[in-house]
Design a protein around this motif. Structure first.
Motif, short mmCIF file in Angstrom:
data_model
loop_
_atom_site.label_atom_id
_atom_site.label_comp_id
_atom_site.label_asym_id
_atom_site.label_seq_id
_atom_site.Cartn_x
_atom_site.Cartn_y
_atom_site.Cartn_z
N TYR A 262 0.84 -1.19 0.00
CA TYR A 262 0.00 0.00 0.00
C TYR A 262 0.88 1.24 0.00
O TYR A 262 1.89 1.29 0.68
CB TYR A 262 -0.90 0.01 1.23
CG TYR A 262 -1.89 -1.11 1.25
CD1 TYR A 262 -3.09 -1.01 0.56
CD2 TYR A 262 -1.63 -2.30 1.94
CE1 TYR A 262 -4.01 -2.05 0.55
CE2 TYR A 262 -2.54 -3.33 1.94
CZ TYR A 262 -3.72 -3.20 1.25
OH TYR A 262 -4.63 -4.23 1.25
N TRP B 164 0.54 5.80 -0.68
CA TRP B 164 -0.31 6.96 -0.96
C TRP B 164 -0.17 7.36 -2.41
O TRP B 164 0.92 7.29 -2.98
CB TRP B 164 0.09 8.14 -0.07
CG TRP B 164 -0.23 7.92 1.38
CD1 TRP B 164 0.67 7.68 2.39
CD2 TRP B 164 -1.52 7.92 1.99
NE1 TRP B 164 0.00 7.52 3.57
CE2 TRP B 164 -1.34 7.67 3.36
CE3 TRP B 164 -2.81 8.11 1.51
CZ2 TRP B 164 -2.40 7.61 4.26
CZ3 TRP B 164 -3.86 8.04 2.41
CH2 TRP B 164 -3.66 7.80 3.76
N CYS C 270 -3.51 14.52 2.00
CA CYS C 270 -4.06 14.34 3.34
C CYS C 270 -2.93 14.09 4.34
O CYS C 270 -1.93 13.47 4.01
CB CYS C 270 -5.02 13.15 3.37
SG CYS C 270 -6.43 13.35 2.30
N ASP D 228 -1.60 12.21 7.68
CA ASP D 228 -1.90 11.01 8.45
C ASP D 228 -1.34 11.07 9.86
O ASP D 228 -1.36 10.09 10.60
CB ASP D 228 -1.39 9.76 7.73
CG ASP D 228 0.09 9.79 7.45
OD1 ASP D 228 0.75 10.80 7.77
OD2 ASP D 228 0.59 8.80 6.92
N HIS E 218 -7.45 10.56 14.52
CA HIS E 218 -8.55 10.03 13.72
C HIS E 218 -8.30 10.09 12.22
O HIS E 218 -9.23 9.96 11.43
CB HIS E 218 -9.87 10.75 14.05
CG HIS E 218 -10.18 10.78 15.51
ND1 HIS E 218 -10.47 9.63 16.22
CD2 HIS E 218 -10.21 11.81 16.38
CE1 HIS E 218 -10.69 9.96 17.48
NE2 HIS E 218 -10.53 11.27 17.62
N SER E 219 -7.06 10.30 11.81
CA SER E 219 -6.77 10.30 10.37
C SER E 219 -6.69 8.86 9.87
O SER E 219 -6.45 7.92 10.63
CB SER E 219 -5.47 11.04 10.08
OG SER E 219 -4.37 10.38 10.69
N PHE E 220 -6.87 8.69 8.59
CA PHE E 220 -6.83 7.37 7.98
C PHE E 220 -5.38 6.91 7.84
O PHE E 220 -4.53 7.65 7.39
CB PHE E 220 -7.49 7.40 6.60
CG PHE E 220 -7.54 6.07 5.94
CD1 PHE E 220 -8.51 5.14 6.28
CD2 PHE E 220 -6.60 5.71 4.99
CE1 PHE E 220 -8.55 3.89 5.68
CE2 PHE E 220 -6.62 4.47 4.38
CZ PHE E 220 -7.61 3.55 4.73
N LYS E 221 -5.12 5.69 8.25
CA LYS E 221 -3.79 5.09 8.13
C LYS E 221 -3.83 4.01 7.06
O LYS E 221 -4.83 3.30 6.92
CB LYS E 221 -3.35 4.46 9.46
CG LYS E 221 -3.43 5.38 10.64
CD LYS E 221 -2.30 6.36 10.67
CE LYS E 221 -2.26 7.10 11.99
NZ LYS E 221 -2.45 8.50 11.89
#
Length: 118
Positions: free
Chosen positions: A10, A12, A18, A20, A24-27
């Motif tokens: 994975y 980005w 965005c 990280d 509460h940010s997406f990991k």
């Protein structure tokens, strides 16, 4: 690999917009999991490596088996049908189309993403 598996990695999409590092940010999920390789696209077969090769003239494949001779009295429908996007096919290229005065510098264009391109 020899077991018909691929390693999932994975990353980005660039440019990354965005953050990280905020609560509460997406990991991204962890990389490294091995999954079964998807089949080849119709008209291609697994050539024993990490890529698919087109079937020879007069043969066909749905992408899951080796190429077989075309049945008597049939003819191939010539063209390309891509269902799996593991690598960008040799007959395609990525680019950024400049509309108006928008800048395309440093953009990747299209990227392969399994069952679609983005």
């Amino acid at each position: 690999d020899m077991e018909g598996k691929t390693q999932v990695i994975y990353k980005w999409i660039e440019p990354k917009t965005c953050r990280d590092d905020l609560p509460h940010s997406f990991k991204l999920p962890p990389s490294g999991e091995k999954k079964t390789c998807p089949p080849c696209n119709p008209g291609f077969y697994n050539n024993g490596s990490s890529s698919c090769s087109p079937c020879p003239h007069g043969t066909y494949s749905e992408g899951t088996h080796e190429c077989q001779p075309c049945p008597a009295g049939t003819e191939p429908v010539l063209g390309f049908e891509y269902k799996w996007w593991n690598i960008l096919p040799a007959n395609m290229k990525t680019s950024c189309f400049n509309v108006g005065n928008s800048k395309c510098d440093g953009m990747n264009g299209w990227e392969v993403a399994g069952d679609h391109i983005q």
